[in-house]
Design a protein around this motif. Structure first.
Motif, PDB file in Angstrom:
ATOM      1  N   THR A  73     -10.468   8.889   4.516  1.00 36.09           N
ATOM      2  CA  THR A  73      -9.245   8.820   5.300  1.00 36.09           C
ATOM      3  C   THR A  73      -9.149   7.384   5.782  1.00 36.09           C
TER       4      THR A  73
ATOM      5  N   GLN B 171      -7.944   4.928   8.546  1.00 33.04           N
ATOM      6  CA  GLN B 171      -7.551   4.863   9.949  1.00 33.04           C
ATOM      7  C   GLN B 171      -6.731   3.596  10.163  1.00 33.04           C
TER       8      GLN B 171
ATOM      9  N   ASP C 163      -4.924   8.498  11.848  1.00 29.37           N
ATOM     10  CA  ASP C 163      -5.212   8.848  10.465  1.00 29.37           C
ATOM     11  C   ASP C 163      -3.943   8.634   9.650  1.00 29.37           C
TER      12      ASP C 163
ATOM     13  N   LYS D  13      -2.785  10.075   7.235  1.00 27.74           N
ATOM     14  CA  LYS D  13      -2.108  11.337   6.891  1.00 27.74           C
ATOM     15  C   LYS D  13      -1.132  11.775   7.983  1.00 27.74           C
TER      16      LYS D  13
ATOM     17  N   ARG E   2      -2.747   6.098  -1.895  1.00 25.14           N
ATOM     18  CA  ARG E   2      -2.385   7.273  -1.118  1.00 25.14           C
ATOM     19  C   ARG E   2      -0.946   7.655  -1.443  1.00 25.14           C
TER      20      ARG E   2
END
Length: 145
Positions: A38, A40, A53, A55, A92
């Motif tokens: 992930t 950050q 995050d 996401k 991503r």
């Protein structure tokens, strides 16, 4: 896709093997999930530094040389440059949609055509952002349409 799970009692570490015909974004997502990667992003809100995050970010926008991270209800200021963040998030679900904005495609709810070959993207939080005609092809490639 076929999933095969096999228990091996004498194995010291878990081994994950991914067999694929074509390494595409779906395969990359599986690799990222297995690796637990992930990213950050550092954002500032009310004078405090927060780590968000990637996401959780809906989109990232540069306004007057200041970068903003838009989460569900919060907006954070970021000290990095847009091109730096774009490079970090290139593997991503982030895609550039105009000169100053990168969109998290996982937060895309729907797309509506607009005049001049532009698109209006409706996000899961109800916000709307404009996809410039120069970036429509990238969006279509990502969505595989």
């Amino acid at each position: 896709m076929k999933l095969v799970l096999k228990e091996v009692k004498n194995l010291k570490k878990t081994l994950v093997t991914i067999t694929y015909n074509l390494f595409d974004r779906h395969t990359q997502e599986i690799v990222n999930m297995v690796r637990g990667h992930t990213i950050q992003l550092e954002g500032i809100r009310d004078g405090a530094v927060h780590f968000i995050d990637s996401k959780e970010v809906y989109y990232i926008e540069s306004v007057d040389n200041t970068l903003f991270l838009y989460a569900h209800t919060d907006i954070y200021q970021c000290k990095e440059k847009l091109y730096t963040i774009e490079k970090k998030l290139s593997k991503r679900s982030f895609v550039r949609i105009n000169k100053s904005t990168i969109l998290n495609m996982d937060m895309l709810e729907s797309v509506l055509p607009l005049p001049n070959y532009r698109l209006e993207a409706k996000l899961r939080n109800g916000e709307h952002v404009i996809i410039n005609r120069h970036y429509v092809k990238d969006i279509k490639n990502y969505l595989e349409i």
